[in-house]
Design a protein around this motif. Structure first.
Motif, PDB file in Angstrom:
ATOM      1  N   LEU A 505       0.806  -1.220   0.000  1.00 32.83           N
ATOM      2  CA  LEU A 505       0.000   0.000   0.000  1.00 32.83           C
ATOM      3  C   LEU A 505       0.839   1.269   0.000  1.00 32.83           C
ATOM      4  CD1 LEU A 505      -2.812  -1.045   2.509  1.00 32.83           C
ATOM      5  CD2 LEU A 505      -2.837  -1.151   0.001  1.00 32.83           C
ATOM      6  N   ALA A 506       2.040   1.224   0.583  1.00 33.27           N
ATOM      7  CA  ALA A 506       2.848   2.446   0.687  1.00 33.27           C
ATOM      8  C   ALA A 506       4.276   2.278   0.181  1.00 33.27           C
ATOM      9  CB  ALA A 506       2.867   2.921   2.145  1.00 33.27           C
ATOM     10  N   GLY A 507       4.634   1.085  -0.266  1.00 31.18           N
ATOM     11  CA  GLY A 507       6.003   0.860  -0.722  1.00 31.18           C
ATOM     12  C   GLY A 507       7.016   0.890   0.391  1.00 31.18           C
ATOM     13  N   ARG A 508       6.551   0.680   1.630  1.00 35.36           N
ATOM     14  CA  ARG A 508       7.414   0.814   2.799  1.00 35.36           C
ATOM     15  C   ARG A 508       7.922  -0.551   3.250  1.00 35.36           C
ATOM     16  NH1 ARG A 508       4.040   3.358   5.584  1.00 35.36           N
ATOM     17  NH2 ARG A 508       3.396   1.783   7.108  1.00 35.36           N
ATOM     18  N   LEU A 509       9.232  -0.653   3.435  1.00 35.19           N
ATOM     19  CA  LEU A 509       9.870  -1.884   3.880  1.00 35.19           C
ATOM     20  C   LEU A 509      10.595  -1.639   5.206  1.00 35.19           C
ATOM     21  CD1 LEU A 509      11.404  -3.181   0.541  1.00 35.19           C
ATOM     22  CD2 LEU A 509       9.684  -4.363   1.888  1.00 35.19           C
ATOM     23  N   PRO A 510      10.837  -2.699   5.978  1.00 41.32           N
ATOM     24  CA  PRO A 510      11.678  -2.519   7.167  1.00 41.32           C
ATOM     25  C   PRO A 510      13.047  -1.978   6.776  1.00 41.32           C
ATOM     26  CG  PRO A 510      10.663  -4.699   7.136  1.00 41.32           C
ATOM     27  CD  PRO A 510      10.389  -4.086   5.808  1.00 41.32           C
ATOM     28  N   VAL A 511      13.648  -1.223   7.664  1.00 42.17           N
ATOM     29  CA  VAL A 511      14.973  -0.661   7.382  1.00 42.17           C
ATOM     30  C   VAL A 511      15.979  -1.772   7.143  1.00 42.17           C
ATOM     31  CG1 VAL A 511      16.855   0.724   8.336  1.00 42.17           C
ATOM     32  CG2 VAL A 511      14.475   1.417   8.715  1.00 42.17           C
ATOM     33  N   ARG A 512      15.875  -2.833   7.906  1.00 42.75           N
ATOM     34  CA  ARG A 512      16.727  -4.006   7.711  1.00 42.75           C
ATOM     35  C   ARG A 512      15.850  -5.238   7.861  1.00 42.75           C
ATOM     36  NH1 ARG A 512      18.562  -1.512  12.255  1.00 42.75           N
ATOM     37  NH2 ARG A 512      20.480  -0.902  11.180  1.00 42.75           N
ATOM     38  N   HIS A 513      16.420  -6.378   7.676  1.00 45.74           N
ATOM     39  CA  HIS A 513      15.655  -7.612   7.720  1.00 45.74           C
ATOM     40  C   HIS A 513      14.973  -7.760   9.075  1.00 45.74           C
ATOM     41  CE1 HIS A 513      17.573  -8.300   3.968  1.00 45.74           C
ATOM     42  NE2 HIS A 513      18.773  -8.250   4.530  1.00 45.74           N
ATOM     43  N   ALA A 514      13.700  -8.148   9.030  1.00 46.37           N
ATOM     44  CA  ALA A 514      12.865  -8.154  10.232  1.00 46.37           C
ATOM     45  C   ALA A 514      12.415  -9.569  10.556  1.00 46.37           C
ATOM     46  CB  ALA A 514      11.649  -7.256  10.017  1.00 46.37           C
ATOM     47  N   SER A 515      11.937  -9.736  11.781  1.00 43.86           N
ATOM     48  CA  SER A 515      11.385 -11.022  12.171  1.00 43.86           C
ATOM     49  C   SER A 515      10.107 -10.796  12.953  1.00 43.86           C
ATOM     50  CB  SER A 515      12.383 -11.838  12.994  1.00 43.86           C
ATOM     51  OG  SER A 515      12.644 -11.215  14.232  1.00 43.86           O
ATOM     52  N   CYS A 516       9.234 -11.800  12.897  1.00 49.89           N
ATOM     53  CA  CYS A 516       7.975 -11.770  13.631  1.00 49.89           C
ATOM     54  C   CYS A 516       7.904 -13.005  14.516  1.00 49.89           C
ATOM     55  CB  CYS A 516       6.788 -11.791  12.665  1.00 49.89           C
ATOM     56  SG  CYS A 516       6.626 -10.309  11.632  1.00 49.89           S
ATOM     57  N   ALA A 517       7.323 -12.860  15.684  1.00 50.53           N
ATOM     58  CA  ALA A 517       7.092 -14.008  16.548  1.00 50.53           C
ATOM     59  C   ALA A 517       6.144 -14.974  15.848  1.00 50.53           C
ATOM     60  CB  ALA A 517       6.496 -13.557  17.881  1.00 50.53           C
ATOM     61  N   PRO A 518       6.200 -16.254  16.178  1.00 48.55           N
ATOM     62  CA  PRO A 518       5.336 -17.220  15.492  1.00 48.55           C
ATOM     63  C   PRO A 518       3.869 -16.999  15.814  1.00 48.55           C
ATOM     64  CG  PRO A 518       6.432 -18.254  17.353  1.00 48.55           C
ATOM     65  CD  PRO A 518       7.057 -16.895  17.190  1.00 48.55           C
ATOM     66  N   HIS A 519       3.000 -17.371  14.867  1.00 46.18           N
ATOM     67  CA  HIS A 519       1.574 -17.350  15.157  1.00 46.18           C
ATOM     68  C   HIS A 519       1.259 -18.454  16.163  1.00 46.18           C
ATOM     69  CE1 HIS A 519       1.892 -20.416  11.938  1.00 46.18           C
ATOM     70  NE2 HIS A 519       0.872 -20.987  12.541  1.00 46.18           N
ATOM     71  N   LEU A 520       0.114 -18.359  16.796  1.00 43.56           N
ATOM     72  CA  LEU A 520      -0.264 -19.337  17.810  1.00 43.56           C
ATOM     73  C   LEU A 520      -0.447 -20.716  17.188  1.00 43.56           C
ATOM     74  CD1 LEU A 520      -2.854 -17.290  19.901  1.00 43.56           C
ATOM     75  CD2 LEU A 520      -0.451 -17.760  20.466  1.00 43.56           C
ATOM     76  N   GLU A 521       0.019 -21.740  17.898  1.00 41.75           N
ATOM     77  CA  GLU A 521      -0.208 -23.104  17.441  1.00 41.75           C
ATOM     78  C   GLU A 521      -1.693 -23.447  17.531  1.00 41.75           C
ATOM     79  OE1 GLU A 521       2.140 -25.747  19.795  1.00 41.75           O
ATOM     80  OE2 GLU A 521       3.853 -25.632  18.428  1.00 41.75           O
ATOM     81  N   PRO A 522      -2.146 -24.394  16.704  1.00 39.06           N
ATOM     82  CA  PRO A 522      -3.552 -24.805  16.828  1.00 39.06           C
ATOM     83  C   PRO A 522      -3.793 -25.526  18.150  1.00 39.06           C
ATOM     84  CG  PRO A 522      -2.363 -26.266  15.344  1.00 39.06           C
ATOM     85  CD  PRO A 522      -1.426 -25.123  15.658  1.00 39.06           C
ATOM     86  N   LYS A 523      -5.031 -25.533  18.569  1.00 40.38           N
ATOM     87  CA  LYS A 523      -5.426 -26.289  19.755  1.00 40.38           C
ATOM     88  C   LYS A 523      -6.129 -27.567  19.305  1.00 40.38           C
ATOM     89  CE  LYS A 523      -5.928 -22.151  22.629  1.00 40.38           C
ATOM     90  NZ  LYS A 523      -6.847 -21.341  23.464  1.00 40.38           N
ATOM     91  N   PRO A 524      -6.109 -28.603  20.121  1.00 42.44           N
ATOM     92  CA  PRO A 524      -6.705 -29.875  19.694  1.00 42.44           C
ATOM     93  C   PRO A 524      -8.145 -29.752  19.212  1.00 42.44           C
ATOM     94  CG  PRO A 524      -5.436 -30.208  21.687  1.00 42.44           C
ATOM     95  CD  PRO A 524      -5.454 -28.722  21.436  1.00 42.44           C
ATOM     96  N   GLU A 525      -8.917 -28.873  19.841  1.00 41.59           N
ATOM     97  CA  GLU A 525     -10.321 -28.754  19.450  1.00 41.59           C
ATOM     98  C   GLU A 525     -10.525 -27.792  18.289  1.00 41.59           C
ATOM     99  OE1 GLU A 525      -9.545 -25.720  22.727  1.00 41.59           O
ATOM    100  OE2 GLU A 525      -8.977 -27.799  22.249  1.00 41.59           O
ATOM    101  N   SER A 526      -9.440 -27.148  17.812  1.00 39.74           N
ATOM    102  CA  SER A 526      -9.604 -26.144  16.761  1.00 39.74           C
ATOM    103  C   SER A 526      -9.839 -26.809  15.422  1.00 39.74           C
ATOM    104  CB  SER A 526      -8.371 -25.247  16.681  1.00 39.74           C
ATOM    105  OG  SER A 526      -7.239 -25.987  16.266  1.00 39.74           O
ATOM    106  N   LYS A 527     -10.536 -26.113  14.550  1.00 35.71           N
ATOM    107  CA  LYS A 527     -10.812 -26.580  13.201  1.00 35.71           C
ATOM    108  C   LYS A 527     -10.071 -25.687  12.225  1.00 35.71           C
ATOM    109  CE  LYS A 527     -13.615 -29.663  14.809  1.00 35.71           C
ATOM    110  NZ  LYS A 527     -13.207 -31.083  14.839  1.00 35.71           N
ATOM    111  N   PRO A 528      -9.814 -26.166  10.993  1.00 32.21           N
ATOM    112  CA  PRO A 528      -9.082 -25.352  10.032  1.00 32.21           C
ATOM    113  C   PRO A 528      -9.819 -24.090   9.617  1.00 32.21           C
ATOM    114  CG  PRO A 528      -9.088 -27.668   9.369  1.00 32.21           C
ATOM    115  CD  PRO A 528     -10.052 -27.517  10.499  1.00 32.21           C
ATOM    116  N   GLY A 529     -11.101 -23.972   9.923  1.00 34.73           N
ATOM    117  CA  GLY A 529     -11.867 -22.799   9.517  1.00 34.73           C
ATOM    118  C   GLY A 529     -13.223 -23.253   9.020  1.00 34.73           C
ATOM    119  N   THR A 530     -14.088 -22.304   8.710  1.00 33.91           N
ATOM    120  CA  THR A 530     -15.375 -22.678   8.155  1.00 33.91           C
ATOM    121  C   THR A 530     -15.145 -23.361   6.823  1.00 33.91           C
ATOM    122  OG1 THR A 530     -15.575 -20.576   7.009  1.00 33.91           O
ATOM    123  CG2 THR A 530     -16.445 -20.676   9.247  1.00 33.91           C
TER     124      THR A 530
END
Length: 547
Positions: A505-530
């Motif tokens: 949307l803005a052509g904006r990048l991190p100044v240097r290489h970036a990292s993100c924390a992992p997304h939450l792991e699935p839970k046993p009762e979770s479904k892939p989605g509708t």
């Protein structure tokens, strides 16, 4: 540090003598080649013709707002006046609606073209992604454009065998194949390669990654775009990088999500060996997750106990296939999909648990091949095989394949031999092989490019992202740490999505290489989605992608 240990072990094993060009010796794209001139001719014609968008075919099941058309490209770019083929294209025009401010009209920024990988996956469903909340801001500013690459779907479809001949019965998938089994698979690979040649004829050689990159430039021109905004996932990152090498001045913005290793020496034999090693790590991640939830599944409270449960199921299925159709091969295929996407973990663990407790129903429903998708599966496999076999030299001596995969299977048995059988037709391929282009751009040649990668991606191991970053000057890498989803843009990680939005949307990048924390792991009762959301995700990302 299991991952590092396995990668080191695999690296010491893969010292194969192969006639692929080394990275330094592969040719950089020539400026005045016949194919480059042919691409310019085809692009000029496409710009004049445009794309006559209209109603999509009935079998496309496109919602309101998605329209379809075709663009004409040469089969052989060295002869742009020769045989022509048509590629199908889909589009949802920019909505101009700001999802956070209903009174603000968002200006259009052009077309965002997407490819989901494969080779052989179709991007025709991509425009529908604008319906998902994670994509609404991008859909406001861009026409979302998908297409079926050459050979895929209605785009001059490629076939190597009658879909009715696809194996629908239970498969064995041994991790220590016998000499007799190997002989059977060699015969099958030879027959498959012959079938590709018989069905495609002289056109077979033109289904390759370089032509996919050239087709992309013709599509850009047909859309009326002076410069291309492109998002490629998995294999789509490879011919996206080829496009950047061939046409750097035609790039506006480029997102490469889950990059494959573009080093010419890795295309494609060594990349597939590396992939098999990485799947062993991801299989271990999955087993450790199941073990942490032993109270839900009862498959074992350690990864090794979970492995034993899985092997018990394999043994039982070999003796008596579930539902008469699910053998060890179908079990392995279902669990391989979990190596791509961790939101598949609960359904696979639940099915395995139920089967071992006497209820085969969930596993049968999960793993039984669908006769209704046989033609699509055959087409995907044909394009996958043709593109990878055409792109580069492969070992033609079975002894090389046998040596490398036997050694690797000792430390990575989960996927090694099934991956080898998938690619073995390339040993007996009847069409000429190319030397891979040396993917590379210098400082200032290419606009800054956004590369996305999950650190534990099995289908596209992380070293591919590092190599892509080194080869595309001024590119920036965003890493999702300690995660292994294959393709992370627009997924559950808000940090990753913020970087994608800022760039598109803005052509904006991190100044240097970036990292993100992992997304939450699935839970046993979770479904892939509708069901509708999951079906869309499957279509967009392609569960059967190999790279």
């Amino acid at each position: 540090m299991r991952a590092a240990a396995l990668c080191s072990a695999a690296g010491s094993l893969l010292l194969t003598t192969l006639t692929a060009a080394p990275a330094g010796g592969a040719p950089h794209a020539p400026d005045a080649s016949a194919e480059q001139r042919g691409t310019a001719v085809a692009a000029a014609r496409a710009r004049a013709a445009g794309i006559d968008f209209g109603k999509c075919p009935a079998d496309q099941s496109a919602p309101d707002g998605v329209e379809c058309g075709t663009v004409t490209v040469p089969l052989d770019y060295a002869h742009p006046d020769g045989k022509q083929i048509k590629l199908t294209v889909s589009r949802a025009q920019a909505t101009h609606k700001d999802p956070h401010n209903s009174k603000r009209k968002v200006p259009r920024q052009g077309a965002l073209v997407f490819n989901p990988g494969g080779p052989g996956a179709s991007g025709m469903y991509f425009p529908v992604i604008g319906l998902l909340p994670e994509w609404k801001r991008v859909a406001a500013a861009y026409d979302l454009v998908g297409y079926a690459p050459r050979g895929v779907g209605r785009s001059a479809p490629l076939s190597c065998q009658d879909p009715r001949q696809l194996a629908t019965g239970p498969a064995q998938a041994p991790t220590r194949p016998s000499a007799a089994y190997k002989k059977q698979r060699i015969a099958g690979a030879k027959a498959y390669a012959r079938g590709c040649a018989l069905r495609a004829g002289s056109a077979l050689r033109y289904y390759n990654s370089l032509n996919n990159a050239r087709d992309l430039d013709v599509l850009r021109s047909a859309l009326g775009e002076e410069k291309l905004t492109f998002m490629g996932a998995s294999y789509g990152t490879y011919f996206g990088a080829l496009y950047a090498t061939l046409f750097p001045s035609h790039v506006r913005r480029m997102v490469l999500d889950a990059p494959v290793n573009p080093d010419p020496a890795q295309i494609w034999y060594r990349n597939n060996l590396g992939q098999s090693a990485a799947f062993e790590d991801r299989w271990a991640d999955f087993r450790e997750w199941i073990a942490r939830h032993d109270d839900a599944y009862g498959l074992g409270d350690t990864a090794e106990k979970v492995r034993h449960s899985y092997e018990t199921a394999r043994t039982r299925l070999a003796a008596e296939p579930a539902g008469g159709k699910v053998g060890p091969g179908q079990l392995q295929g279902a669990f391989l999909a979990a190596g791509y996407y961790d939101d598949f973990w609960p359904s696979r663990a639940e099915a395995l648990s139920a089967y071992l407790k006497g209820d085969p129903g969930p596993l049968v429903r999960l793993a039984t091949p669908s006769a209704g998708t046989a033609a699509e599966a055959e087409n995907l496999n044909a394009v996958y095989t043709a593109v990878e076999c055409n792109d580069a030299p492969w070992p033609t001596d079975w002894a090389v394949w046998d040596r490398d995969n036997t050694r690797l299977a000792r430390v990575a048995p989960f996927e090694t031999w099934e991956n080898a059988w998938m690619n073995l037709p390339c040993a007996y391929w009847p069409a000429p092989r190319q030397r891979p282009v040396d993917v590379r751009t210098g400082p200032g040649e290419l606009p800054p490019t956004l590369i996305l990668a999950a650190e534990r991606d099995a289908a596209a191991p992380y070293d591919g992202a590092l190599e892509m970053r080194r080869r595309l000057a001024d590119s920036v890498l965003v890493t999702e740490r300690d995660a292994g989803t294959h393709g992370i843009a627009g997924g559950p990680n808000a940090c990753v999505n913020a970087h994608v939005e800022a760039y598109l949307l803005a052509g904006r990048l991190p100044v240097r290489h970036a990292s993100c924390a992992p997304h939450l792991e699935p839970k046993p009762e979770s479904k892939p989605g509708t069901p509708s959301r999951q079906a869309l995700r499957d279509r967009l990302k392609g569960k059967s992608d190999r790279l």
